[in-house]
Design an enzyme around this catalytic site. Structure first.
Site, short mmCIF file in Angstrom:
data_model
loop_
_atom_site.label_atom_id
_atom_site.label_comp_id
_atom_site.label_asym_id
_atom_site.label_seq_id
_atom_site.Cartn_x
_atom_site.Cartn_y
_atom_site.Cartn_z
N LYS A 115 23.28 46.04 52.07
CA LYS A 115 22.13 46.92 52.34
C LYS A 115 20.84 46.40 51.75
O LYS A 115 19.76 46.64 52.29
CB LYS A 115 22.43 48.33 51.82
CG LYS A 115 23.53 49.02 52.58
CD LYS A 115 23.75 50.44 52.10
CE LYS A 115 24.93 51.04 52.84
NZ LYS A 115 25.19 52.42 52.51
N GLU A 199 17.31 54.13 45.55
CA GLU A 199 16.34 54.60 46.54
C GLU A 199 15.80 55.96 46.11
O GLU A 199 16.52 56.75 45.50
CB GLU A 199 17.03 54.80 47.91
CG GLU A 199 17.05 53.58 48.78
CD GLU A 199 17.73 53.85 50.14
OE1 GLU A 199 18.09 55.00 50.45
OE2 GLU A 199 17.92 52.87 50.87
N ARG A 291 28.91 47.35 64.50
CA ARG A 291 30.22 47.66 65.10
C ARG A 291 30.07 48.87 66.01
O ARG A 291 29.01 49.49 66.05
CB ARG A 291 31.21 48.01 63.98
CG ARG A 291 30.68 49.17 63.12
CD ARG A 291 31.72 49.70 62.15
NE ARG A 291 31.13 50.49 61.08
CZ ARG A 291 30.93 51.79 61.11
NH1 ARG A 291 31.23 52.48 62.19
NH2 ARG A 291 30.40 52.42 60.08
P1 ADP Z 1 30.34 56.09 61.81
O1 ADP Z 1 28.90 55.88 61.48
O2 ADP Z 1 30.90 55.26 62.90
O3 ADP Z 1 30.70 57.51 61.86
P2 ADP Z 1 31.68 56.09 59.38
O4 ADP Z 1 30.74 55.85 58.28
O5 ADP Z 1 32.22 57.44 59.60
O6 ADP Z 1 31.00 55.47 60.62
O7 ADP Z 1 32.85 55.06 59.27
C1 ADP Z 1 33.77 54.86 60.31
C2 ADP Z 1 35.03 54.40 59.70
O8 ADP Z 1 34.80 53.19 58.99
C3 ADP Z 1 35.60 55.38 58.71
O9 ADP Z 1 36.99 55.28 58.81
C4 ADP Z 1 35.09 54.85 57.38
O10 ADP Z 1 35.94 55.24 56.35
C5 ADP Z 1 35.13 53.36 57.63
N1 ADP Z 1 34.15 52.59 56.87
C6 ADP Z 1 32.86 52.41 57.16
N2 ADP Z 1 32.27 51.58 56.30
C7 ADP Z 1 33.21 51.22 55.42
C8 ADP Z 1 33.24 50.34 54.29
N3 ADP Z 1 32.18 49.66 53.88
N4 ADP Z 1 34.39 50.22 53.61
C9 ADP Z 1 35.48 50.88 54.02
N5 ADP Z 1 35.53 51.69 55.09
C10 ADP Z 1 34.43 51.85 55.78
P1 ADP Z 2 26.82 54.77 54.39
O1 ADP Z 2 26.78 53.28 54.40
O2 ADP Z 2 27.85 55.31 53.50
O3 ADP Z 2 26.83 55.32 55.77
P2 ADP Z 2 23.99 55.44 54.29
O4 ADP Z 2 23.02 54.67 53.51
O5 ADP Z 2 24.00 55.25 55.76
O6 ADP Z 2 25.44 55.19 53.70
O7 ADP Z 2 23.76 56.98 53.97
C1 ADP Z 2 24.68 57.97 54.34
C2 ADP Z 2 24.00 59.34 54.29
O8 ADP Z 2 23.53 59.62 52.96
C3 ADP Z 2 22.75 59.48 55.15
O9 ADP Z 2 23.06 59.82 56.47
C4 ADP Z 2 22.00 60.58 54.44
O10 ADP Z 2 22.51 61.86 54.75
C5 ADP Z 2 22.29 60.28 52.99
N1 ADP Z 2 21.24 59.42 52.40
C6 ADP Z 2 21.27 58.07 52.32
N2 ADP Z 2 20.17 57.59 51.71
C7 ADP Z 2 19.41 58.66 51.39
C8 ADP Z 2 18.15 58.83 50.74
N3 ADP Z 2 17.46 57.80 50.27
N4 ADP Z 2 17.67 60.10 50.61
C9 ADP Z 2 18.38 61.17 51.08
N5 ADP Z 2 19.56 61.07 51.67
C10 ADP Z 2 20.10 59.84 51.84
#
Ligand code: ADP
Ligand code: ADP
Ligand code: MG
Length: 472
Positions: A115, A199, A291
């Site tokens: 990230k 952040e 993906r």
């Molecule tokens: P989406 O944005 O497609 O809903 P999710 O964040 O729900 O993605 O993740 C989809 C699947 O991938 C879930 O089973 C989640 O646990 C898995 N997943 C996503 N990122 C990671 C990661 N960095 N490590 C392990 N599992 C991950």
């Molecule tokens: P992941 O890789 O687990 O999907 P993300 O960075 O996409 O992590 O963040 C997942 C969720 O966490 C976002 O959809 C949002 O709801 C919350 N989030 C992430 N970053 C922030 C932020 N800087 N401030 C507020 N909420 C956040």
């Protein structure tokens, strides 16, 4: 085109890929563990191979999967989501074996898997990012200094995090001090990389993400956005398309930003660029997922574009046959994740055997599932049983259609999110389209939902009908 695709995943997403392959007349090979021998996708694939050891390791064993593909004559591998889907080394290994990885290049996965690197890239191409530390933070002192300049709360993030894991919101110097070390240790254990960054915590944002399709000939388009603000523990529960708050102008601007990021990494295949949209209408890039995503269905329902089919043809080297101006968004779609979990018990995953099953149908209803009567839910994988997606001409129609579909849905023997989702469809703020990522925290009354979802006589009638059918 490919002759045979090995599907390196399980459950509903394996079914989704197999369906696309059938329509393209491509043979499929599934892999499964001993815990998954009864999986419906195992039966639906043309061939199926047991991979081990144990329930999870086989899905992560790169060498085993690639040599299996080679041995059975598969010319491509679709990784689905989770497991090896964001593993650059795996994409690389596929190449080394002369097998096509259905996804972006190892370089793009590598860049987007971090990230901190992804933020730098967005910044370089002029896309706004959430105010945060420049690069990773290594010392507590640097973290404190940053938090003091932007003010609390701040979010500690794992550079390699995903799936809602590796995120922590902290409110004070003391909490930040306390959390840094534990967050690093956890990230190291979960992702094999303990690096962190900080952040600013955006107050009650919307999660808005853009679906990208990019071919290997430099064409990149977006299929509009999804609003995935209804979350618990930073994990998505309900996703909608299009967003109810984006203006056409903001959609075009954010879509262009998403494309610029994809272009900067020479991206090809399907991908999603995620943003937060704050209360003032400012957007910030957070990450790119290289993906297919769980919630791609809502985009498919309003664009009539098959994203998985496009993933396959892009990987086969074909140019996109859709131009940006061909993409039109029609109506509104909602997806509910039907998880085997207990919302009242902090969404704790549940296992058990499904004793009665009947999925909803009718106009505008789509099910992506891998569950049936007598299916026993293995405890080793994530709790997603099925995805219920509906489409309506208007938001109101989509909400009432979802409500009706949840009422029709019979899934007995294990606790699911169905009754909770139904309560959300009845809640006035949701119905009025007033929700952001704070929605579940600000609506505790939703947890008083009625557990009963369908009348007992219906369940008995279904069970009797199924028993009679099976007796034939
Ligand atoms: P989406 O944005 O497609 O809903 P999710 O964040 O729900 O993605 O993740 C989809 C699947 O991938 C879930 O089973 C989640 O646990 C898995 N997943 C996503 N990122 C990671 C990661 N960095 N490590 C392990 N599992 C991950
Ligand atoms: P992941 O890789 O687990 O999907 P993300 O960075 O996409 O992590 O963040 C997942 C969720 O966490 C976002 O959809 C949002 O709801 C919350 N989030 C992430 N970053 C922030 C932020 N800087 N401030 C507020 N909420 C956040
Ligand atoms: Mg995310």
């Amino acid at each position: 085109m490919f002759k045979k695709i090995l599907v390196a995943n399980r459950g509903e997403i394996a079914m989704r890929i197999i369906r696309a392959c059938r329509e393209l007349n491509i043979a499929t090979a599934a892999i499964y563990s001993e815990a998954d021998t009864a999986g419906i996708y195992v039966k639906k694939a043309d061939e199926a191979y047991l991979v081990g050891p144990g329930p999870v390791k086989g899905f992560l064993d790169m060498e085993q999967i690639v040599s299996l593909a080679k041995r059975i004559g598969a010319d491509a591998i679709h990784p689905g989501y989770g497991f090896l889907s964001e593993n650059a080394q795996f994409a690389h290994l596929c190449r080394a074996y002369g097998i096509t990885f259905i996804g972006p290049s190892p370089q793009a996965i590598h860049l987007m898997g971090n990230k901190v690197k992804a933020r730098e890239l967005a910044k370089e191409v002029g896309v706004p990012i959430v105010p945060g530390t420049d690069g990773g933070v290594t010392s507590v002192e640097d973290a404190l200094a940053f938090a003091r300049t932007v003010g609390y709360p701040v979010m500690i993030k794992a550079s390699a995090g995903g799936g809602g894991r590796g995120l922590r919101v902290v409110q004070s110097d003391a909490e930040l001090r306390e959390s840094m070390e534990a967050a690093g240790r956890e990230a190291e254990a979960a992702f094999g990389d303990g690096s962190l960054f900080i952040e600013k915590y955006i107050d009650r944002p919307h999660h808005i993400e853009f679906q990208i399709l990019a071919d290997q000939h430099g064409n990149i388009i977006h299929l509009g956005e999804r609003d995935c603000s209804i979350q618990r523990r930073h994990q998505k529960l309900i996703e909608i398309a299009p967003s109810l708050i984006l203006t056409p102008r903001l959609r075009a601007e954010m879509g262009e930003a998403a494309i610029a990021i994809a272009r900067a990494v020479d991206y090809d295949n399907a991908g999603t660029v995620e943003f937060l949209l704050d209360q003032e209408g400012r957007y910030y890039f957070i990450e790119m997922n290289p993906r297919i995503q769980v919630e791609h269905t809502v985009t498919e329902q309003i664009t009539a574009i098959d994203i998985v089919r496009n993933q396959i043809s892009i990987a086969a080297g074909k140019p996109l046959d859709i131009r940006q101006e061909d993409v039109t968004l029609q109506g509104h779609a909602i997806q509910c994740r039907i998880n085997a979990e207990d919302p009242r018990n902090n969404f704790r995953p549940c296992t058990g055997t499904v004793t009665a099953y009947l999925s909803p149908g009718g106009i505008g209803v789509r099910i992506d599932g891998a569950v049936y009567k007598d299916y026993t839910i293995p405890p080793y994988y994530d709790a997603l049983l099925a995805k219920l997606t509906v489409r309506g001409r208007t938001w109101e129609e989509a909400v009432s259609r979802m409500h009706r579909s949840l009422e029709e849905y019979v899934l007995r023997g294990v606790k699911t999110t169905i009754p909770f989702m139904k309560a959300i469809m009845e809640e006035p703020d949701f119905r009025a389209g007033r929700f952001d990522t704070s929605y579940l925290d600000t609506h505790p009354e939703l947890f008083n939902y009625d557990e009963r979802t369908e009348p007992e006589d219906l369940v008995l009638a279904i069970s009797a009908a199924i028993a009679a059918y099976e007796g034939l």
